[in-house]
Design a protein around this motif. Sequence first.
Motif, PDB file in Angstrom:
ATOM      1  N   GLY C 761       0.817  -1.212   0.000  1.00 27.59           N
ATOM      2  CA  GLY C 761       0.000   0.000   0.000  1.00 27.59           C
ATOM      3  C   GLY C 761       0.846   1.255   0.000  1.00 27.59           C
ATOM      4  N   LYS C 762       0.203   2.365  -0.370  1.00 28.84           N
ATOM      5  CA  LYS C 762       0.966   3.590  -0.598  1.00 28.84           C
ATOM      6  C   LYS C 762       1.666   4.058   0.674  1.00 28.84           C
ATOM      7  CE  LYS C 762       0.664   8.362  -2.102  1.00 28.84           C
ATOM      8  NZ  LYS C 762      -0.177   9.495  -2.503  1.00 28.84           N
ATOM      9  N   ALA C 763       0.964   4.004   1.805  1.00 23.53           N
ATOM     10  CA  ALA C 763       1.556   4.537   3.038  1.00 23.53           C
ATOM     11  C   ALA C 763       2.870   3.821   3.349  1.00 23.53           C
ATOM     12  CB  ALA C 763       0.583   4.361   4.196  1.00 23.53           C
ATOM     13  N   GLU C 764       2.867   2.507   3.174  1.00 25.64           N
ATOM     14  CA  GLU C 764       4.074   1.754   3.495  1.00 25.64           C
ATOM     15  C   GLU C 764       5.165   2.015   2.454  1.00 25.64           C
ATOM     16  OE1 GLU C 764       4.398  -0.661   6.413  1.00 25.64           O
ATOM     17  OE2 GLU C 764       3.099   1.060   6.765  1.00 25.64           O
ATOM     18  N   VAL C 765       4.767   2.182   1.187  1.00 31.20           N
ATOM     19  CA  VAL C 765       5.788   2.503   0.179  1.00 31.20           C
ATOM     20  C   VAL C 765       6.412   3.853   0.516  1.00 31.20           C
ATOM     21  CG1 VAL C 765       6.184   2.986  -2.253  1.00 31.20           C
ATOM     22  CG2 VAL C 765       4.641   1.150  -1.602  1.00 31.20           C
ATOM     23  N   LEU C 766       5.579   4.772   1.005  1.00 39.13           N
ATOM     24  CA  LEU C 766       6.110   6.083   1.371  1.00 39.13           C
ATOM     25  C   LEU C 766       7.172   5.952   2.457  1.00 39.13           C
ATOM     26  CD1 LEU C 766       3.039   8.471   1.358  1.00 39.13           C
ATOM     27  CD2 LEU C 766       5.183   8.761   0.116  1.00 39.13           C
ATOM     28  N   SER C 767       7.008   4.990   3.348  1.00 38.16           N
ATOM     29  CA  SER C 767       8.053   4.802   4.371  1.00 38.16           C
ATOM     30  C   SER C 767       9.046   3.732   3.929  1.00 38.16           C
ATOM     31  CB  SER C 767       7.418   4.456   5.709  1.00 38.16           C
ATOM     32  OG  SER C 767       6.349   3.554   5.539  1.00 38.16           O
ATOM     33  N   HIS C 768       9.203   3.574   2.622  1.00 42.08           N
ATOM     34  CA  HIS C 768      10.261   2.727   2.048  1.00 42.08           C
ATOM     35  C   HIS C 768      10.198   1.291   2.575  1.00 42.08           C
ATOM     36  CE1 HIS C 768      11.946   6.396   0.484  1.00 42.08           C
ATOM     37  NE2 HIS C 768      11.801   6.928   1.681  1.00 42.08           N
ATOM     38  N   ARG C 769       9.002   0.715   2.481  1.00 34.80           N
ATOM     39  CA  ARG C 769       8.869  -0.667   2.918  1.00 34.80           C
ATOM     40  C   ARG C 769       8.300  -1.537   1.804  1.00 34.80           C
ATOM     41  NH1 ARG C 769       6.135   0.593   8.787  1.00 34.80           N
ATOM     42  NH2 ARG C 769       7.991   1.382   9.819  1.00 34.80           N
ATOM     43  N   ASP C 770       8.513  -1.140   0.548  1.00 36.09           N
ATOM     44  CA  ASP C 770       8.035  -1.960  -0.564  1.00 36.09           C
ATOM     45  C   ASP C 770       8.718  -3.314  -0.478  1.00 36.09           C
ATOM     46  OD1 ASP C 770      10.072   0.088  -1.076  1.00 36.09           O
ATOM     47  OD2 ASP C 770      10.500  -1.118  -2.853  1.00 36.09           O
ATOM     48  N   MET C 771       8.010  -4.350  -0.941  1.00 33.75           N
ATOM     49  CA  MET C 771       8.455  -5.723  -0.683  1.00 33.75           C
ATOM     50  C   MET C 771       9.024  -6.427  -1.909  1.00 33.75           C
ATOM     51  SD  MET C 771       8.018  -6.267   2.495  1.00 33.75           S
ATOM     52  CE  MET C 771       7.913  -8.021   2.808  1.00 33.75           C
ATOM     53  N   HIS C 772       9.094  -5.748  -3.053  1.00 35.06           N
ATOM     54  CA  HIS C 772       9.545  -6.449  -4.259  1.00 35.06           C
ATOM     55  C   HIS C 772      10.916  -7.076  -4.039  1.00 35.06           C
ATOM     56  CE1 HIS C 772       6.722  -3.460  -6.344  1.00 35.06           C
ATOM     57  NE2 HIS C 772       6.176  -4.646  -6.394  1.00 35.06           N
ATOM     58  N   TRP C 773      11.005  -8.380  -4.266  1.00 39.21           N
ATOM     59  CA  TRP C 773      12.285  -9.080  -4.114  1.00 39.21           C
ATOM     60  C   TRP C 773      13.256  -8.654  -5.203  1.00 39.21           C
ATOM     61  CZ3 TRP C 773      11.020 -14.916  -2.924  1.00 39.21           C
ATOM     62  CH2 TRP C 773      10.453 -14.990  -1.649  1.00 39.21           C
ATOM     63  N   LEU C 774      12.701  -8.331  -6.347  1.00 38.19           N
ATOM     64  CA  LEU C 774      13.519  -7.917  -7.491  1.00 38.19           C
ATOM     65  C   LEU C 774      13.116  -6.491  -7.836  1.00 38.19           C
ATOM     66  CD1 LEU C 774      15.339  -8.455  -9.963  1.00 38.19           C
ATOM     67  CD2 LEU C 774      13.362  -9.433 -11.089  1.00 38.19           C
ATOM     68  N   ARG C 775      14.103  -5.618  -7.943  1.00 38.01           N
ATOM     69  CA  ARG C 775      13.800  -4.247  -8.325  1.00 38.01           C
ATOM     70  C   ARG C 775      14.644  -3.903  -9.543  1.00 38.01           C
ATOM     71  NH1 ARG C 775      17.664  -3.194  -3.975  1.00 38.01           N
ATOM     72  NH2 ARG C 775      19.318  -1.878  -4.791  1.00 38.01           N
ATOM     73  N   VAL C 776      14.172  -2.943 -10.327  1.00 44.23           N
ATOM     74  CA  VAL C 776      14.943  -2.489 -11.473  1.00 44.23           C
ATOM     75  C   VAL C 776      15.436  -1.084 -11.157  1.00 44.23           C
ATOM     76  CG1 VAL C 776      14.949  -2.038 -13.927  1.00 44.23           C
ATOM     77  CG2 VAL C 776      13.565  -3.899 -13.030  1.00 44.23           C
TER      78      VAL C 776
END
Lengths: 469, 178, 967
Positions: C761-776
Amino acid sequence: MRVDERQRETARPLRAGEEGQAAVVAPGVTFKNLTGQITAIPLQPHVPAFWIACFGAATVALCVMAAAIAILLDVGVGTMGNNIPVAWAFPIANYVWWIEIAVGGSLLSSILHLFNQSWRNSINRLAEGVTLSGIACAGLFPLLHLGRVWIFYWTLPYPNTLTIQPQFRSPLVWDVFGIFTYALASILFWYLDMIPDLASMRDRATARLPYLVYGILALGWRGASRHWRIHEKAGILLAGLLTPLVFTVHTVVSFDFAIALVPGWHSTIFPPYFVDGAILAGISMVTMMAIALRAKFDLKNIITERHLNNLAKVMLTTSVILCYIYVFEPFTSWYSGDPYEMYTVHNRAAGPFAWTYWAFVLLGLGGPQLLWWSRNRTNPKRLFLIAFLVVVGMWEERYMLMVTSLGRDFMPSAWANYAATAEDNALLYGSIGLFLTVFFFLWRTLPMISIYEVRQLLPLSKPGGGTVK
Amino acid sequence: MTQPKPYGMVAEFEDADSLLAAARAARASGYRRVEAYSPYPIRELDEVIPSWDLLSPMVFASGVAGGFIGFYMQYFIAAIVYPTNTRGMPLNSWPAFTVITFEMVVLFSVCAVFFAALLFEGLPQLYHPLFRIPTFKRVSDDGFFLCIEARDGRFEPAQAARFLQSLDPLKVWEVDSE
Amino acid sequence: MPPLITGSSPLVRIGEEDQLPDQATRRRFFELMGASTALITGAGCTRPPTEFLMPYVQPPEKTLPGVPKYYATAAVVNGLAQGVIAETHLGRPTKIEGNPRHPASLGATGVLSQASVLDLYDPDRSKVVIYREQASSWDAFISAFQQLLAPVRATHGRGLRLLTETVISPSTGAQIADVLAALPEARWHQYDPAGPHSARAGSLAAFGRYLNTYYRLDRARVILSLDSDFLACGPASTRYAHDFALRRRVRGSNTAMNRLYAVESHMTATGGKADHRAALRYSEFPQFAADLAAALGAGGAAPAGSKYAAWVGPLARDLDAHRGASAIIPGEHQSPSVHALCHALNTSLGNAGSTVAYTEPLEVRSEDQIASLRELVSDMESGAVSLLLILGGNPVYNAPADLDFAGALRRVPMSIKLGLHADETSRLTHWHLPETHFYEDWGDARAYDGTVTILQPLILPLYESHSPVEVLDLLLRAPNRTSREILRAYWRGHAASGGGAAPENDGEFESWWRKSVGDGLIAGSALPEVTPAQAKAPEVPHTDSTVRSGLELVFRPDPYIYDGRYANNAWLQELPKPISKLTWDNAVHMNPRTAARLHLENQQVVELKYGGRSVRGPVWISPGDADDTITVSLGYGRTDAGVIGNGAGFDVYCVRASDALWCVAGVEIATAGASHRLAATQTEKSMHDRPLVISKPVALYESDPDFVSRIRPEPLLDETLYPQWTYTGYNWGMAIDLTACVNCNACVIACQAENNIPVVGKAEVLSHRDMHWLRVDVYYTGNPDNPSALYAPIPCMHCEQAPCEEVCPVQATVHSSDGLNDMIYNRCVGTRYCSNNCPYKVRRFNWKLYADWYTEQLKMQKNPDVTVRSRGVMEKCTYCVQRIREAEIHSQDEDRYIRDGEIQTACQQACPTQAIRFGDMNNSANQVARLKREKLNYSMLAELNTRPHTTYLAELRNPNPALLEHS
């Protein structure tokens, strides 16, 4: 016989004006009024308003912490502001900070004891009180910051059905052992040292309950010469063991950072740097407590200006060492040629969290420099203020170490800032409440000044220095 | 009713100096089972009234034991019970094990000091005949006492009392053992 | 599915349940019993299975729990098919993979295909027939509908209108044709908000008729993109990216590379990848194309006074040197004149037929959809429409603002909407009918080149829903047929035209049918190429674009949400946009210079005013955009999308007019005071001169093949006091070719689908907690005014000397005997020390209970081979260890070594450009081992001596020297 000579020399009370310093114990203190004065603090039936106010405020803060912990356990560590990359922040900063404060107390009680600095006799019990209260707070945070605190004991080696054991290469496990040993040693030392005074309490207690409680705690101490001999011996031995322990326990804490390869952490200077900072912060906290209590419980005759002066000198010395380390940090990073280290140094001073860095420099490094003036060393109010600034500054330093190093390490793509939440603040201020609650409880129930050690500072106690027949 | 068995003859003194003098005199006149009681350590008494203990050797022994236990626990777990490839390090990463080894040395030693101290002090001993002396409470404040114990071969109540009286005490008591 | 009118019987016909995908009925029964929502709809009751499903890999009998089955079908993305193979566990489709035989896939998948499986399980899908906002039933609707039809039939369909999205499915087209034949007075309208309107008009202008255009980039040496994001967006992007990378693969001494020029108004993944990139305002493209055409005519001399001379000259010479081997690709949202000019350029360059293919249109009926919609709306307002049947689409939300479709709809006496969601349009129609998802029902669809795929259901419909053809059949006959009957009837007649040999008899048709369904495509059904005459270039009035002033507002379909139809897909909402890395929001994009001129800052809310309409949105400063150009993406600001899509971003359809679908000049912009926080997963886009992503001209590689080892020397193996661990069995490793990565993010979604990665969710992404194992990772390089971009997919490096392992106090992360850095969730106590000590920061932590443990539908999507993580534990990329272990078991059964390529990680399998290679490094014959021997191979942060098992091949670019020296 030489032993005796030295004893007399160092144990000789310094008279007022000598070396331009106040005496360790003010003139006019006798065995009787000394014992009476100290034991009266726990034994007095009516509780002083000052104590009630402080203890009340502390318990309120403690309740706030309890509520915060409940929320934490319910929702998860996500209620704190931590993120990836800043996976450690407030909790670990608080933990290091409290350990520092505890270590400073131990320094007075053990190291100065080992080096026979008799002036510490009147405040070492108080320092140990600070140590125990500090450990109580410090022990809490490593647990609270765990994702799954209910299985914290998996970090301990014990025979279990999982047949899995801790990973002893991890500094965190070293920490577990270090903190546990340190806590246990401090408690044993503190209690063993207090037995003769508990006997004094027992013998002064009039009501039945205190008489029973102190009697049991005193273990039947009779002050026999044999008791004293072994008691002294054990004291020296414990001091000798605690001295290296005090250094290692904070060295191990510094390993949590120095072992990691995070730029700004991965440095061999960390152990001495942490220990020195610990002494600075701890002594400052002891100074604050001593000043507050001597004022409120009228102990100016026992905790004299001489003590404040010496404490201030320790603060000044350690702060100067700290300055050296901070001046040297840019050089080492530049000399290492490591671009990440260099960037971290730059980021601390000019990055998004520069304010914590400069707050520390101003309070933690600049504050103690005021102590070059003897006026500031001996004036309780000023000294209290300076000590307070130092304690705050040292917290800023720990916080700065967390967020600047973790927030911007190797991969710019992963950089992120950190923002503390209400939860974080509740836990921090709550822990201060916990510290004061424990400390004031000890103060109200136990002799917080080592009576028998102060006795030895009195002229009466010296062969030939006694009363006329 | 039989005469209660005496514990010893006790004299209370004004200050440390007279206590010390009295102790010396008692030893000089051949008494062996003598014990002095004071509100703070009087180091001179240690030569007058000798006593022994095993504090240092016990602490040393348990420290060594702690060291061995500490290191072997880690080696046993990391290299034998649950060996894993951790960061490609050797199973016996002894440099990493030194810290806990040291902590265990200190832990064992500290416990040894504490318990050995109580052992040789003979504490806890919540009741003691001397506590029946009304002024003995002063021993934790400003009281100085010398006791010639009945265990002493040369102990004879009347003579001991006479001897103590000769030392100019504040007061002399005969203390029964129960 | 059974006929609509005969109700549903609870009986299961003997001998046919085994032809279902497993115990779908039984399972589904329990699942839906659990789902309170489903219970309301009464969908819990089972219905008799009546269809055959063609297994792709294994025969349907011998169902083993835990052994997945694979079925060939197609993901219908914006009407066009991408052939896929769906992995189903006990009747639950859980993961979408590409179909290697399908031209639009070649084994890879696009982002939208990957995410389509989540749409199937979307808990907010409409589950019940709604009549005037009251729950109703199909039976009630059918009886009501029959009554409604009586007068319509009497008047040969006068007043009946069909509104659909662009119809490409042949059988649906035939069904509609039948309806129009039976009811000649009825009218059929199509509307797609983000469809290829310009392409239609452009081909009409150039060739005088509608033609479908696609590109064969594997034949192209020089590619010019005119504002086209062909590598990352669009129905054929997967295939385009594959072909594009095919011509850029530098191995050993083979250094042949194609060259990509990109001229863009807004920085896209394609532009960042280009060898040369220029920012141009939307309105300048016709002039640019015209000047280019002129220069081509004049042998490479730019026309006098052309302000693009610097570019046009070298570009024209380069194109001229590669006649027949070049391609000029216009952006779908570019103006018709640009499309026409591109046709002209391509034909004059001889690309038509070689790199550029023309076929008859894919859609059943090509038309000016805006005109068609305008006509419909006017009829609705005039009361000429008595019965409106909306089959799919969401015109109330996305119709041009000036047409006021909503207002017109209110005047229609009876309106019916069929759709997956009860959306904005359903709110205003009298009836709403739940539509089957294309994984639930039979159907057919065409790919970008016309190849037809027969869609087979992977699971019985989760809810009482039906397909458009079934609803259309209600207009034709009663009792009506099921979609399968309709489909088979259609292909019985059209098998020949569909490509296959005309089946003589039922048996032959049956085998043709089985083969077509099983293969996932009808062999030879691609539309035949047509060779058009030389296209005539429209006259472009020579306008000096420097005088044109004022802000240009450009509308683009969102790369993931598209026109809004995927707004309720949580995976797509949280997938970082290729360049801006924004999630959960659209934004007002403008370049730094424009923002400075307008005194605007990031995340500041501005109001865009145009033609009396206005919209508010937050500013996002995007380097690389053209000056005075504001780019906004469609599809956000939904109000009835569902819990995920509602309220995310802002709706720009409300300023989009039918006469200016893609760009309006002279918008006014004003600050609206407040500021709106935007959640970007990567906030720092400068590499700070650290050699993380290495990108150099291919010329350097030719002159000095070893340059990488100089920039990034590998530490020697003996640079350690410790004895080495040896990996005697398998030793898994990964090699990522940065030259091939086009930042399409398909790998990220594939990883998310395969590994049960939660959405936070956006709030958690805002606090840099995105969970993607792979990022580009995306880094800007070059001139800040016109930057280029570097892309690097960052999975776990599986370091041989992993810093994370050393610091874990409980042995929750240790090394496996086959070179994996294992993460043991059950052992983790959550100290997060491992994340601190990970220099690549690829570890992710469950700060809260992120995984959805309660929603029944979402449970069905979970991969049973992967743990669903709980609160307080660390997680990270595992190299898809579940696939490794599965392959190990198979190989041990057959007593053999695991073949090269037998194990594909999810990211590798999805990658269209095959940038990711995975395998056993101990076998020097394996692809991964060969790639790691390449001179371009390097380890990220090698100096830390972590010895990553994931290594990278440095990116090579192929700039045009002529253009270089000029700029």
